[in-house]
Scaffold this motif. Structure first.
Motif, mmCIF file in Angstrom:
data_model
loop_
_atom_site.group_PDB
_atom_site.id
_atom_site.type_symbol
_atom_site.label_atom_id
_atom_site.label_comp_id
_atom_site.label_asym_id
_atom_site.label_seq_id
_atom_site.Cartn_x
_atom_site.Cartn_y
_atom_site.Cartn_z
ATOM 1 N N ASP A 30 0.829 -1.204 0.000
ATOM 2 C CA ASP A 30 0.000 0.000 0.000
ATOM 3 C C ASP A 30 0.864 1.255 0.000
ATOM 4 O O ASP A 30 0.548 2.246 -0.637
ATOM 5 C CB ASP A 30 -0.922 0.030 1.219
ATOM 6 N N ILE A 31 1.966 1.215 0.735
ATOM 7 C CA ILE A 31 2.840 2.382 0.831
ATOM 8 C C ILE A 31 3.809 2.458 -0.349
ATOM 9 O O ILE A 31 3.891 3.463 -1.043
ATOM 10 C CB ILE A 31 3.642 2.359 2.149
ATOM 11 N N LEU A 32 4.533 1.391 -0.600
ATOM 12 C CA LEU A 32 5.604 1.423 -1.598
ATOM 13 C C LEU A 32 5.147 1.022 -2.998
ATOM 14 O O LEU A 32 5.904 1.198 -3.951
ATOM 15 C CB LEU A 32 6.758 0.525 -1.155
ATOM 16 N N GLY A 33 3.945 0.483 -3.115
ATOM 17 C CA GLY A 33 3.465 0.029 -4.415
ATOM 18 C C GLY A 33 3.020 1.150 -5.331
ATOM 19 O O GLY A 33 2.945 0.972 -6.540
ATOM 20 N N PRO A 39 9.876 7.463 -5.488
ATOM 21 C CA PRO A 39 10.602 8.662 -5.928
ATOM 22 C C PRO A 39 10.433 9.849 -4.969
ATOM 23 O O PRO A 39 11.384 10.608 -4.751
ATOM 24 C CB PRO A 39 10.001 8.969 -7.307
ATOM 25 N N ILE A 40 9.256 10.001 -4.387
ATOM 26 C CA ILE A 40 9.044 11.076 -3.416
ATOM 27 C C ILE A 40 9.945 10.854 -2.207
ATOM 28 O O ILE A 40 10.653 11.770 -1.764
ATOM 29 C CB ILE A 40 7.563 11.165 -2.999
ATOM 30 N N LEU A 41 9.933 9.641 -1.668
ATOM 31 C CA LEU A 41 10.781 9.340 -0.514
ATOM 32 C C LEU A 41 12.260 9.525 -0.854
ATOM 33 O O LEU A 41 13.024 10.065 -0.054
ATOM 34 C CB LEU A 41 10.517 7.923 -0.012
ATOM 35 N N ARG A 42 12.662 9.096 -2.053
ATOM 36 C CA ARG A 42 14.055 9.261 -2.475
ATOM 37 C C ARG A 42 14.454 10.730 -2.454
ATOM 38 O O ARG A 42 15.523 11.089 -1.959
ATOM 39 C CB ARG A 42 14.241 8.678 -3.882
ATOM 40 N N GLU A 43 13.598 11.599 -2.983
ATOM 41 C CA GLU A 43 13.917 13.032 -3.039
ATOM 42 C C GLU A 43 13.944 13.660 -1.649
ATOM 43 O O GLU A 43 14.832 14.459 -1.351
ATOM 44 C CB GLU A 43 12.919 13.766 -3.938
ATOM 45 N N ALA A 71 -0.692 10.673 1.925
ATOM 46 C CA ALA A 71 -0.678 9.225 2.185
ATOM 47 C C ALA A 71 0.597 8.817 2.917
ATOM 48 O O ALA A 71 0.546 7.986 3.843
ATOM 49 C CB ALA A 71 -0.810 8.450 0.870
ATOM 50 N N LEU A 72 1.734 9.376 2.540
ATOM 51 C CA LEU A 72 2.999 9.045 3.201
ATOM 52 C C LEU A 72 3.039 9.582 4.638
ATOM 53 O O LEU A 72 3.619 8.956 5.520
ATOM 54 C CB LEU A 72 4.182 9.571 2.393
ATOM 55 N N ILE A 73 2.394 10.709 4.879
ATOM 56 C CA ILE A 73 2.272 11.227 6.242
ATOM 57 C C ILE A 73 1.367 10.315 7.058
ATOM 58 O O ILE A 73 1.709 9.932 8.189
ATOM 59 C CB ILE A 73 1.744 12.676 6.228
ATOM 60 N N ALA A 74 0.226 9.931 6.492
ATOM 61 C CA ALA A 74 -0.712 9.042 7.195
ATOM 62 C C ALA A 74 -0.079 7.689 7.492
ATOM 63 O O ALA A 74 -0.350 7.081 8.531
ATOM 64 C CB ALA A 74 -1.988 8.863 6.370
ATOM 65 N N ALA A 75 0.791 7.226 6.598
ATOM 66 C CA ALA A 75 1.458 5.930 6.789
ATOM 67 C C ALA A 75 2.593 6.018 7.809
ATOM 68 O O ALA A 75 3.070 4.993 8.286
ATOM 69 C CB ALA A 75 1.999 5.422 5.452
ATOM 70 N N GLY A 76 3.030 7.232 8.142
ATOM 71 C CA GLY A 76 4.094 7.392 9.122
ATOM 72 C C GLY A 76 5.486 7.516 8.535
ATOM 73 O O GLY A 76 6.470 7.523 9.275
ATOM 74 N N CYS A 77 5.593 7.637 7.207
ATOM 75 C CA CYS A 77 6.907 7.747 6.561
ATOM 76 C C CYS A 77 7.431 9.178 6.528
ATOM 77 O O CYS A 77 8.643 9.393 6.479
ATOM 78 C CB CYS A 77 6.837 7.219 5.135
ATOM 79 N N GLY A 98 10.461 6.343 7.595
ATOM 80 C CA GLY A 98 10.891 6.773 6.268
ATOM 81 C C GLY A 98 12.379 6.569 6.047
ATOM 82 O O GLY A 98 12.799 6.187 4.961
ATOM 83 N N ARG A 99 13.193 6.820 7.084
ATOM 84 C CA ARG A 99 14.642 6.585 6.957
ATOM 85 C C ARG A 99 14.947 5.116 6.707
ATOM 86 O O ARG A 99 15.914 4.786 6.021
ATOM 87 C CB ARG A 99 15.374 7.073 8.209
ATOM 88 N N ASP A 100 14.144 4.231 7.264
ATOM 89 C CA ASP A 100 14.364 2.802 7.045
ATOM 90 C C ASP A 100 14.083 2.373 5.610
ATOM 91 O O ASP A 100 14.462 1.273 5.204
ATOM 92 C CB ASP A 100 13.514 1.970 8.010
#
Length: 146
Positions: A30-33, A39-43, A71-77, A98-100
């Motif tokens: 759900d998060i990484l798919g 790409p957002i997390l990478r940046e 969505a990434l905020i809601a997921a905790g990343c 997110g760092r993980d």
């Protein structure tokens, strides 16, 4: 809408879909798919923290980026912190979760370089010695490479 599935395959496709929905990997997918989330997390991991900079770097539409960031905020990343009140503007930073994801991003980039022609050639450098990184997975106990 969807292509018709031959009768002999429909039960196995439904079974596979059920297994994915009920597996432990479902939350990860759900998060990484989502094609934009990595790409957002990478940046953001690379230090790009402002919305307009992310739009420019990724070439993503503003509504699509806003939806993914939420969505990434809601997921905790990710978390967002205001840097301007009028108009409201935010900076995004990775959380511990997110760092993980960073080694996962690096491993996927390495896989892309190794197996897809035309992929960016320069691997990320070690922050200590500046040599290229080579990601490997090994056993935490015996150190055997997998």
């Amino acid at each position: 809408m969807f292509p018709m599935v031959p009768e002999q395959f429909s039960a196995s496709l439904h079974e596979c879909a059920y297994r994915i929905r009920t597996s432990r990997m479902h939350a990860v997918l759900d998060i990484l798919g989502d094609p934009w989330n990595l790409p957002i997390l990478r940046e953001v991991l690379a230090g790009v923290q402002r919305f307009d900079a992310l739009v420019e770097r990724l070439g993503v539409s503003r509504p699509a980026l806003s939806k993914r960031l939420d969505a990434l905020i809601a997921a905790g990343c990710l978390r967002k912190t205001p840097y301007c009140t009028h108009p409201p503007r935010y900076e995004y930073e990775v959380t511990a979760m997110g760092r993980d994801v960073h080694p996962i991003v690096q491993l996927l980039q390495q896989w892309n370089r190794d197996w897809h022609a035309g992929a960016p050639a320069a691997p990320e450098a070690c922050r200590y010695c500046q040599h290229p990184l080579q990601i490997r997975v090994n056993c935490a106990h015996c150190r055997q490479l997998l």
